[in-house]
Write a protein that holds these residues in place. Structure first.
Motif, PDB file in Angstrom:
ATOM      1  N   LEU A   1      -8.678   3.518   2.658  1.00 56.03           N
ATOM      2  CA  LEU A   1      -7.859   4.004   2.136  1.00 56.03           C
ATOM      3  C   LEU A   1      -7.999   5.738   1.064  1.00 56.03           C
ATOM      4  CD1 LEU A   1      -5.953   0.767   0.832  1.00 56.03           C
ATOM      5  CD2 LEU A   1      -5.035   2.179   3.027  1.00 56.03           C
TER       6      LEU A   1
ATOM      7  N   PHE B   1      -7.747  -1.078   3.957  1.00 55.53           N
ATOM      8  CA  PHE B   1      -6.643  -2.596   4.722  1.00 55.53           C
ATOM      9  C   PHE B   1      -7.263  -2.637   5.584  1.00 55.53           C
ATOM     10  CE2 PHE B   1      -2.877  -2.075   6.641  1.00 55.53           C
ATOM     11  CZ  PHE B   1      -1.895  -3.454   6.331  1.00 55.53           C
TER      12      PHE B   1
ATOM     13  N   ALA C   1      -5.882   0.406  -3.795  1.00 54.13           N
ATOM     14  CA  ALA C   1      -6.945  -0.354  -2.715  1.00 54.13           C
ATOM     15  C   ALA C   1      -7.276   0.185  -1.601  1.00 54.13           C
ATOM     16  CB  ALA C   1      -5.435  -1.358  -2.335  1.00 54.13           C
TER      17      ALA C   1
ATOM     18  N   ILE D   1       0.992  -0.964  -0.032  1.00 51.58           N
ATOM     19  CA  ILE D   1      -0.327   0.093  -0.242  1.00 51.58           C
ATOM     20  C   ILE D   1       0.492   1.287   0.449  1.00 51.58           C
ATOM     21  CG2 ILE D   1      -1.359   0.937   0.968  1.00 51.58           C
ATOM     22  CD1 ILE D   1      -3.201  -1.502   2.517  1.00 51.58           C
ATOM     23  N   THR D   2       0.959   1.668   1.161  1.00 57.05           N
ATOM     24  CA  THR D   2       2.476   2.671   0.679  1.00 57.05           C
ATOM     25  C   THR D   2       3.703   2.338  -0.039  1.00 57.05           C
ATOM     26  OG1 THR D   2       4.757   0.889   2.445  1.00 57.05           O
ATOM     27  CG2 THR D   2       3.183   2.565   3.502  1.00 57.05           C
TER      28      THR D   2
ATOM     29  N   VAL E   1       0.978   2.494   6.977  1.00 57.13           N
ATOM     30  CA  VAL E   1       0.220   2.391   6.408  1.00 57.13           C
ATOM     31  C   VAL E   1       0.116   4.663   7.069  1.00 57.13           C
ATOM     32  CG1 VAL E   1      -2.195   2.643   5.571  1.00 57.13           C
ATOM     33  CG2 VAL E   1      -1.158   0.853   5.506  1.00 57.13           C
TER      34      VAL E   1
ATOM     35  N   ASP F   1      -1.711   7.343   4.483  1.00 56.96           N
ATOM     36  CA  ASP F   1      -2.079   6.579   3.129  1.00 56.96           C
ATOM     37  C   ASP F   1      -4.021   5.828   4.068  1.00 56.96           C
ATOM     38  OD1 ASP F   1      -0.071   6.908   1.350  1.00 56.96           O
ATOM     39  OD2 ASP F   1       1.018   4.933   1.803  1.00 56.96           O
TER      40      ASP F   1
END
Length: 277
Positions: A244, A108, A105, A99-100, A119, A124
């Motif tokens: 996110l 999470f 997406a 994700i980072t 995250v 994020d």
């Protein structure tokens, strides 16, 4: 006909015309009122249609959530035709890194607050993550528990093949915490990248035991046997979930999170063995 009779007849004709005119106006008024009433639901239906959820979302979730989240996704898609929930299951640390790193997406769901922090610290996540369930460790043994494992200490016996999750993964970090609390040292035959991989080593009889979550032991059914140990109480993991920041489909993502946190969602998760937050 007398003059008086003609006058009476003319009065009745005028009165009759007046009544007819009033009836006509009343009918028109009713018709107009009915048209207005019909227009209101139509506007409401239009508003409802415009707010209808649609499109796909991608949920990154800890491997231990796989069964429960797939059940919830099926329910969500039935309740919202035109939506589709895609998943990427795995170790929470790997998912957080993806994700980072820019992986697209919408949601999470992590197996620990520590991995969620990876995250959130990068900015994020949209808003503050919320804890929706908790999970506790259990020892998974071969069916029938042929090695007579009854405690965490038994896993240190010589010749016993034990598997743990990697220390960077929430289930591995929790196992290390329990071992430290017990002042025990354990050298596993392997460290696995997520809890499902650790459990599968036992299912495939490649290991005698593994320290996994209660939910995974329950999901495996008669393929393994679970052994509880008191030290697990000091290593319970909180599971946070977050929308996110760059979610491609935020409305649907928010609705899915709402289902997870709802009474219906909690019922599914609790039935799988997750603890209430």
């Amino acid at each position: 006909m007398t003059r008086s009779a003609r006058r009476t007849r003319r009065s009745l004709q005028v009165a009759g015309a007046g009544v007819a005119a009033l009836l006509t106006l009343s009918a028109c008024s009713s018709s107009d009122s009915g048209t207005t009433a019909d227009a209101t639901p139509s506007a409401s239906s239009s508003s409802s249609a415009s707010s209808k959820l649609s499109g796909d979302i991608t949920v990154f979730a800890a491997a231990s959530l796989q069964g429960s989240f797939q059940t919830l996704a099926d329910q969500f898609e039935k309740e919202h035709p035109g939506t589709k929930v895609h998943f990427s299951f795995g170790g929470s640390d790997t998912l957080a890194a993806n994700i980072t790193g820019g992986a697209p997406a919408d949601v999470f769901a992590a197996a620990s607050t520590k991995t969620m922090a990876i995250v959130t610290d990068k900015g994020d996540a949209a808003g503050t993550p919320t804890t929706f369930v908790r999970n506790q460790l259990e020892i998974a043994t071969l069916p029938g528990n042929p090695d007579k494992i009854t405690s965490l200490k038994d896993l240190t016996r010589s010749g016993l093949k034990v598997v743990l999750c990697d220390k960077t993964v929430p289930c591995g970090a929790a196992a290390q915490k329990a071992l430290t609390a017990s002042t025990l040292k354990l050298t596993p035959v392997s460290y696995e990248q997520d809890v499902k991989s650790a459990l599968n080593k036992v299912v495939l009889k490649e290991a005698d035991a593994a320290v996994v979550y209660k939910t995974d032991v329950k999901a495996a059914g008669d393929k393994v046997e679970g052994v509880e140990f008191p030290e697990s109480a000091s290593a319970i993991n909180d599971y946070p979930i977050a929308l996110l920041k760059d979610a491609p489909n935020a409305p649907v993502a928010k609705a899915f999170i709402a289902l997870v946190e709802s009474a219906d969602g909690q019922k599914v998760l609790n039935a799988a063995g997750f603890l209430k937050p």
